[in-house]
Design a protein around this motif. Structure first.
Motif, short mmCIF file in Angstrom:
data_model
loop_
_atom_site.label_atom_id
_atom_site.label_comp_id
_atom_site.label_asym_id
_atom_site.label_seq_id
_atom_site.Cartn_x
_atom_site.Cartn_y
_atom_site.Cartn_z
N LEU A 517 0.82 -1.22 0.00
CA LEU A 517 0.00 0.00 0.00
C LEU A 517 0.85 1.26 0.00
CD1 LEU A 517 -2.91 -0.97 2.43
CD2 LEU A 517 -3.03 -0.60 -0.05
N VAL A 518 2.13 1.12 0.31
CA VAL A 518 3.02 2.27 0.25
C VAL A 518 3.27 2.71 -1.18
CG1 VAL A 518 4.18 1.64 2.40
CG2 VAL A 518 5.14 0.87 0.24
N ALA A 520 0.85 1.87 -4.12
CA ALA A 520 -0.34 2.09 -4.94
C ALA A 520 -1.51 1.35 -4.31
CB ALA A 520 -0.10 1.59 -6.36
N MET A 521 -2.66 1.64 -4.86
CA MET A 521 -3.88 0.94 -4.47
C MET A 521 -3.71 -0.57 -4.67
SD MET A 521 -7.61 1.67 -5.94
CE MET A 521 -7.15 2.40 -7.49
N GLU A 877 -8.75 5.26 -0.65
CA GLU A 877 -8.17 5.75 -1.91
C GLU A 877 -8.81 7.07 -2.33
OE1 GLU A 877 -5.53 4.55 -3.04
OE2 GLU A 877 -5.48 2.73 -1.81
N GLU A 881 -6.27 8.57 -7.25
CA GLU A 881 -5.77 7.21 -7.39
C GLU A 881 -6.81 6.34 -8.11
OE1 GLU A 881 -2.86 6.28 -6.93
OE2 GLU A 881 -2.77 4.13 -6.49
N THR A 947 6.37 7.82 -11.72
CA THR A 947 5.95 6.95 -10.62
C THR A 947 5.62 5.58 -11.14
OG1 THR A 947 4.64 8.87 -9.96
CG2 THR A 947 4.37 6.86 -8.65
N SER B 499 -4.30 12.84 2.71
CA SER B 499 -4.73 11.60 3.38
C SER B 499 -3.45 10.88 3.78
CB SER B 499 -5.57 10.73 2.43
OG SER B 499 -4.73 10.01 1.54
N THR B 501 -2.67 7.82 3.44
CA THR B 501 -2.24 6.94 2.35
C THR B 501 -1.44 7.71 1.31
OG1 THR B 501 -4.17 5.53 2.70
CG2 THR B 501 -3.12 5.42 0.54
N GLU B 502 -1.95 8.86 0.91
CA GLU B 502 -1.24 9.66 -0.09
C GLU B 502 0.10 10.15 0.45
OE1 GLU B 502 -1.76 10.42 -3.31
OE2 GLU B 502 -3.46 9.05 -3.27
N LEU B 504 1.96 8.78 2.78
CA LEU B 504 2.87 7.65 2.86
C LEU B 504 3.44 7.32 1.49
CD1 LEU B 504 3.96 5.41 4.74
CD2 LEU B 504 1.97 4.04 4.12
N ARG B 505 2.58 7.34 0.49
CA ARG B 505 3.07 7.04 -0.87
C ARG B 505 4.02 8.11 -1.36
NH1 ARG B 505 -2.71 4.85 -3.03
NH2 ARG B 505 -2.70 3.04 -1.64
N TYR B 508 7.33 7.39 0.30
CA TYR B 508 7.97 6.22 -0.30
C TYR B 508 8.41 6.50 -1.74
CZ TYR B 508 7.97 2.60 3.21
OH TYR B 508 8.29 1.85 4.31
N HIS B 509 7.63 7.27 -2.43
CA HIS B 509 8.02 7.60 -3.80
C HIS B 509 9.35 8.35 -3.79
CE1 HIS B 509 8.03 8.86 -7.88
NE2 HIS B 509 7.89 10.14 -7.57
#
Ligand SMILES: Cc1ncc(COP(=O)(O)O)c(C=O)c1O
Ligand SMILES: Cc1ncc(COP(=O)(O)O)c(C=O)c1O
Ligand SMILES: O=C([O-])O
Lengths: 965, 965
Positions: A517-518, A520-521, A877, A881, A947, B499, B501-502, B504-505, B508-509
């Motif tokens: 989940l780090v 993408a969906m 999400e 996304e 990405t 969010s 999730t966003e 965190l991504r 990580y990105h």
């Protein structure tokens, strides 16, 4: 303006905290929600929900609201968790019984346990984007094979007790269910015996518990013997040479099952070396904290001869289409989706994260390191023994590894010893009024030893010697015939990552291969891969929670019991039920527990003959498997072409089996991704015919605050806390599958032999620990407390909205297979790709693998319908996304069109050749031979240049795999 | 067998712990050490060290041994840190003065602060493998520019006080050093004033402190004015409109410098909007805990007009050779290596990790979120003010953001108020016997507010109102002319990752683009990139250490003071010196502090005229820059062709400047990578001529337990704790640069205006906080305590061995430029690539970029000699990794040969075109146009197919730079 869902906006107040979790958990903000609603043609969220969920099953907003479940801010939750943690007492436990004070290497703690790169991925169903954890799970298997000296090992089971139960059933099945007596040696752990009792019942196995060697002399027993279980070393610490016993059991034509301890096996002759056929146990002392009972990985190993009956997931070595070695899940043909009611095990979610921790522990320490640890533990146990024998205590076992059973009556009393222990902040094992038990482990140092010696000195009015006066033992207390002479862990992976730098790089190298989940969906239908927030993960590794033995006196775990109580209550509020058991440690374990409760209920009413369980054909494979394990016969119920349950078929079968109808299992919303309006009717049919309704709660994320299992008509349901309630899936576990039940079933909730829990007429334990995987309950507790009732309902509503928006965007490009009469899906959608196969030979897998090229984890494939994908975006999400995913799907649809129209050949196109790992890009022009460019292969959408998550191998031959769930 | 270095093997003992850190920290195990020794032709480690380090400077083994510094196991260290943490008292501080209780968003805490992917990389000198943190630092710059409304901002300075000093010197320099009066408004923070005092001295700046508006009326002052510093809001919380002041200062031809607060700026008119020319401050309240003083990132922004004089690192946007946008460090031409004694600032290591945390905090909250936080802080301050005014307290400042100064004399006394506060576990600011100060922050909630109100109610014998009775303020207490009307943070990056999730991504990105120690060796010569162990990082984020204000009463920080004391003592043992100051928060700050101490020493002896500082040409650029800042004139000393110091040149210059000789700065072992045998002679020459010797301890990793700076002849040295003592480099900071001094210099160690520290004749503060970046001292403390004396010496020995083994393997392929008479290098080696340029036009950069294709971080390039690479493997790298690196270097040598022999063209070959990111692989055959295959480009060594770190852009033109935002 700002984030928060419109319906969630609390009146702003000067004192209100700003770190409101719902704002961070729910992906779309107000604008995005409005945008999606208007795209779907609704004026409000309410109007949308009304069109999606049948009106007659709606629950009042007050059932799950900020009044019924107040919301804590992230900081408030942290403080509350700290406070509850401190209300647990931090005694040092020497209780043993299969649980130890594990020492987690810090590099593993921080970079695996606490790392979302490791805890957020799903079960590695897509091997091309999961080679990292697949390799680590292979390390786990290799480690188990080496330490046990067995031919094959699986990638973990739920706990030692259920592993023993799996072993028993495997033994039973390997004798074709003909012989029914299963012999359990009296040295086996009590919680294992309890779980065996429960499990034996369902299969009609006759359990005999007693001294195995003596019992085996009984010819009658031998003639009906399906297997024998021994513990090595046993519950009291004794090490027995089972060579003769094994021969005798084999003579009787049955397999020997050995429950054992990995650390002991570094010094002891391996079970495989003295004839065991199945070897199992708990791997937790390899760096996994006790956590008041779990989670941890059970291991399970067997011989080549028996491997076809082995339960659980097995990782195998394979090759990709370029010939590169690659790992993948193997033997899936044996999983429940294929075997259904013929499956002998229902295990699905296992304990991948914990297996990885244990494997990494072995990688970090290596064979020498493990032996050093084991030798020190053993030597300290010896020193302790000889010292307290000096005080007059008598060790019942002369041979031992780390566990002693002491007869205290010569110099003291058990009360005196336990009182002295309590005064010193130490827990010993309570056995009876003569014996006290204790188990040493890696965490025990000289100060602990001295404290322990002092306890026994005080209780015997002896004086405590100084550390310096304690003699180093001259030899080991392991009989020479039982000392290990063979090498352990010779594989290079266990012999090179011993500096922290190397270890860290190995961890990072593996994780770089895995999509989580780090990145993408992960829109895996039925899996609900939502945010696993940091705030909910933090309390888990507070030592006040992680370092607690499951069998400590209850007054030492006030904090835990409060969390458990609150979680049970909140889950009851959410489900509309009366009582809850948190003991089952997976969804499938919950199914089994729930059905066993139903069976006990019928029995209590003198209707023990009721044994028919109706299950729709669309049900998850665990359902029929669990039903069989609980002693039921499965009768399938049809579905209608619109995806709904065939109520007529249900009625006729219910009536047909009226006298023996035990239960009906239903998933709601259905696995087809719709809220069936007939659910209450269906339940009524069952009740009218004397049956109970089991609701599979895997899809509860569609229901919270909107409807609930009780209102739908169920009597019991399980919840997957690792789905709806945000426990991370850990790359294939841990999970928690609590069951909630209506009042009439509450008396039957599972009990435990060592800690009071469950109902007044409790069935025996279904898991080894009283509250199952207790430590991770904190995650769901935190999730619920931080969202509060409003945030919980909003989450479900947005989950529905996200799925419907996705259905809206994809329709026209793909056929959405089922919707309700308003055109609405539930929280997931099923798209059917059959047409592509028909016209162009493009399979579901081709679409799935091509999605990997777009940097996405594919949805659930070929389940519950082989030609379909089941897509579940969840509420976490964002619109961005979701749009990105839809764009990818639509673009792939265009790519498929090129194949259909013949622009691209049927056997050599971007879908068939997907996924494209980096290495493919270095093919020479002659080798490339593809009618599309490298750039089309790997950058089919513009965002990918910046990405992209890269598969590390090309497509792996799925062989005979017809489903990958 | 097993790991541990041979020399480190303690006699095994039953009770000895097994989690010995040396075994994990030191890369090579016994076998590898033996192998390397035998390759080099030595029978033992001792023989090797004897050949490497001059005998006359060796120290006895007992100086750094397990007797002098006992080793704790990893678990013991953890327990000790916990215990020390609990001996700090957890009061809630409202002291303000630039430090707040920051709230770290959990997702940032766990995934940046606690993540080795973020904390292990070095300063982004290699942009192709550092685009992640470069982007994040650009976010930091963008955030600062937006909030301050300035044209340009740098990527962080050390702390607010030193940033103010940099501002002062920049103002001074921008007036060509002609005008010498610098006016400091009385509203400026006391620690800032102290640091300005120190700094002004070196530059001969005349500091005037007082009410700025009044002072500016003085024409004499105006005519000599080089700049004015104001604080906005000021130390007492007052917000002043400085528009007129700015105009008046500009009239006088000087710039206005404004120290300010980022959170306040979300609501206040920006300094850039009322005429400030330089804006600076502390960004810590954006999610960086106070940590008893640091680390945190200071920010610094200025106008286009002044940007050429701006100190510190600046990240700019550029393009790679494929035309893709890419970030890189800009304005490097202005760094000290180029400007040397003409530099006005010596800043090198800054605060990258903390700047990234602050930037991520803004990314997470966005403009709306930040405003919401600021508004709540302000509103709570208002409620508090009106409530205590009700009790009879008087607020001195009517306008405020978050800070109030209360006159308590009407109803109480300061003693009574502070006593009530202490009883409630609260710290207020002590001002004088009339006034009490307090500052609100994001962490303050309703319960805290009530506790605070109760404190003031009690001290005034008033009764505490209920929360519900507190009135919500109707308007803000910010004068309307000073309210912010312009938008903040409009850039998309601050408006989409809200969010979790966003977020965190996004984290990580970015991290996926950066090579850190988690991937491979970073053999940067002079940087000592060794293991940053998890065990040493864990205590850092214990709240008992992280949430401590630097100015709390000392009885609240017993744990901290114990750590500080032990670390000072251990550093003295390691250096052979008498006393230590931990205040300097970087190596360069240490140089400056050490030289200032020398200056004070000379002054104390009536030799204040001594102002000549001799520095070898090979010295690091910070040395001459620091010397100038400390008020010295730099005279360069030559090197010999063998790399040694030219003792004759030294002698003649020392004698020439005999009367004014102040100091000699020397790096040991030298930056050329050898232990010069003449070091003691050199020091004697200096001492004989009245000077003091400053030893730059950047290379201390070669010395520990083998020699030491005192024995070499130094009087003072700095240590880079972020090199030798394992503080992670954080992608460009934090660092700590303590100084250790001989007894005669101890009286002059730096003091602090608010917390007693330093010598009896202390120079003024050199950093804002009494113990500098106190929280990260825990890391070095843990490192030292876990290694113990033996482990520390073994580490240095293995560092020497690894470097010599590397030199051995590379020689024959490359020319190792300097060795001692035994052919030995020190802990690093310099290889000279000049020949390749000569015959084939291949530059150092071409080799460096090609190393990236092999998955390695290149060594230090073109320093200290432009045609060289300086390679430092450190003790943490295993033989495998060192061999892998050597294999890569040797293979590149072969690739270079192909260019030399003409097999590959000079302008189009694997070196010139390196690095090759993935995107290059998708070029079409026509575009490819390279005389080598894709596979040769990216997989030149076999291991790369499995393990490779990928650059994300192709080579970035170092010349081209388009913008800085
Ligand atoms: C509908 C359904 N039921 C049951 C299960 C089994 O749950 P678990 O994997 O936790 O055992 C699943 C798992 O995906 C599921 O989707
Ligand atoms: C020899 C030498 N001296 C001084 C410094 C400056 O140290 P810092 O970057 O901590 O300011 C360095 C940094 O690399 C160095 O290598
Ligand atoms: O794991 C599942 O099969 O869903």
């Amino acid at each position: 303006l700002g984030r928060g869902l419109a319906t969630a906006k609390a009146p702003s107040n000067l004192f209100a905290p700003l770190d409101t979790f719902a704002d961070r958990h729910i992906g779309p903000d107000d604008h995005e929600v409005s945008h999606m609603l208007s795209e779907l043609g609704y004026e409000s969220m309410d109007a949308f929900v009304d069109a999606t969920v049948p009106p007659h099953i709606r629950v009042s907003a007050s059932s799950v609201s900020n009044e019924s479940i107040p919301a804590l801010s992230e900081a408030e939750l942290h403080r509350r968790a700290k406070a509850l943690g401190s209300s647990n007492k931090s005694f040092k436990s020497y209780i043993g019984l299969g649980y130890h004070n594990a020492v987690v290497p810090p590099v593993i703690l921080r970079n695996i346990t606490e790392s979302p790169a490791w805890y957020t991925p799903y079960t590695p169903y897509q091997p091309e984007i999961a080679q990292g954890r697949l390799e680590s799970l292979v390390n786990f298997q290799t480690m188990i094979m080496s330490l046990t000296a067995m031919d094959i090992a699986n990638a973990s089971l739920l706990d030692e007790a259920t592993a023993a139960a799996e072993g028993m059933v495997m033994a039973f099945a390997s004798g074709n269910n003909k012989k029914r007596t299963f012999l359990v040696d009296s040295g086996v752990l009590p919680q294992t015996v309890a779980v065996l009792r429960t499990r034996a019942k369902g299969f009609g196995i006759h359990l005999v518990i007693g001294d195995a060697s003596s019992a085996l002399k009984d010819e009658k027993l031998r003639s009906d013997l399906c297997g024998v279980l021994v513990q090595y070393p046993d519950v009291n610490g004794k090490i027995t040479d089972f060579t003769a016993l094994a021969a005798s059991v084999h003579d009787a034509g049955a397999p020997v099952i050995c429950a054992t301890d990995l650390l002991a096996l570094t010094l002891l002759k391996a079970p495989g070396e003295w004839g065991a056929d199945i070897v199992l146990g708990n791997s937790a002392r390899f760096g996994v904290p006790a956590g008041y009972g779990g989670p941890h990985a059970a291991f399970f190993a067997t011989t080549d001869k028996l491997k076809r009956k082995m339960p659980g997931r097995l990782i195998g070595r394979s090759r990709d289409t370029m010939g590169k070695p690659a790992y993948r899940l193997a033997l899936q043909t044996r999983e429940q989706h294929i075997r259904r009611e013929k499956a002998t095990s229902n295990i699905c979610t296992s304990q991948a994260l914990l297996a990885n921790m244990a494997a990494m522990y072995a990688v970090y320490h290596g064979p020498e390191g493990l032996r050093r640890i084991a030798s020190r533990v053993h030597a300290l146990t010896q020193v302790f023994k000889s010292t307290v024998e000096g005080f007059g205590y008598k060790a019942v076992n002369a041979d031992f590894f780390d566990t002693l059973t002491l007869d205290v009556t010569g110099v003291s009393s058990t009360e005196a010893v336990h009182a002295a222990a309590a005064a010193a902040g130490v827990n010993l094992r309570r056995i009876d009024d003569k014996l006290v038990g204790l188990t040493f482990d890696e965490s025990v140092g000289p100060k602990d030893l001295l404290r322990l010696i002092t306890v026994f000195a005080n209780a015997a009015s002896a004086s405590t010697p100084a550390l310096a006066d304690l003699a180093t033992p001259e030899t080991v207390a392991i009989p020479s015939a039982l000392r290990r002479s063979s090498a352990i862990l010779p594989h290079p992976v266990f012999n090179k990552h011993h500096s922290e730098t190397e270890m860290l790089r190995y961890i990072y190298h593996l994780q770089s291969k895995d999509l989580g989940l780090v990145h993408a969906m992960i829109p895996l239908g039925s899996c609900t891969m939502k945010l696993n927030s940091t705030s909910s993960m933090i309390p888990l590794t507070f030592p006040e929670f992680s370092a607690v033995h499951p069998f400590v006196p209850v007054d030492q775990v006030k904090g835990y019991l409060q969390v458990i109580k609150e979680l049970e209550e909140d889950l009851c509020k959410v489900t509309g039920f009366h009582a809850c058991s948190l003991q089952p440690n997976s969804g499938a374990a919950g199914e089994y527990a729930g059905l066993s409760v139903i069976r006990a209920y019928h029995e209590s009413r003198g209707e023990g003959h009721r044994n028919i369980c109706l299950i729709p054909v669309s049900a998850h494979g665990t359902n029929p498997a669990s039903a069989v394990m609980a002693g039921f016969k499965v009768v399938a119920v049809k579905s209608l072409t619109d995806g709904g349950l065939d109520l007529e078929d249900l009625r006729s079968k219910a009536q047909l089996h009226k006298d023996n109808l035990a239960a009906f299992m239903i998933t709601y919303p259905s696995t087809f991704g719709v809220f069936e309006s007939g659910v209450q009717d269906a339940c009524k049919i069952i009740h009218d015919n004397g049956g109970q309704v089991y609701l599979d709660g895997a899809n509860l994320n569609a229901q919270v605050g909107v409807t609930n299992p009780a209102t739908c008509g169920g009597d019991v349901c399980h919840l997957n806390l690792h789905k709806t309630f945000a426990i991370p899936h850990g790359g294939g576990g841990p999970g928690v599958g609590p069951i909630c039940v209506a009042e009439h079933l509450a008396p039957f909730l599972p009990g435990h032999p060592l800690v009071a829990t469950g109902g007044s007429q409790a069935i025996d334990a279904v898991s080894a620990a009283p509250f199952g995987s207790a430590s991770i309950l904190l995650i769901s507790w935190a999730y619920i407390k931080m969202l509060g009732g409003q945030g919980l309902s909003d989450s479900s509503k947005v989950a529905l909205l996200n799925a419907n928006y996705m259905a809206h965007r994809l329709s026209g490009h793909y056929s959405v297979r089922y919707t309700n009469h308003n055109g609405r899906v539930a929280h997931e959608l099923l798209i059917d790709l059959a047409e592509f196969d028909k016209v162009a030979g493009l399979k579901v897998t081709d679409f799935a693998k091509r999605l990997q090229d777009y940097g996405f984890h594919p949805p659930t494939c070929s389940w519950p319908i082989s030609t379909c994908m089941l897509i579940e975006p969840t509420e976490s999400e964002t619109l961005d996304e979701i749009n990105r995913f839809c764009d990818a799907m639509i673009q792939i649809r265009k790519e498929a069109e090129d194949v259909i129209t013949g622009k691209q050949p049927k056997d050599n196109n971007v879908l068939k050749n997907a996924p494209h790992p980096i290495s493919v890009l270095t093919l020479t022009e002659e080798e490339w031979k593809r009618p599309y460019s490298r750039s089309t292969a790997v950058y089919p959408a513009p965002w990918l240049v910046e990405t992209k998550f890269w598969p590390t191998v090309s497509r792996i031959d799925d062989g005979m795999l017809s489903s990958h769930r």
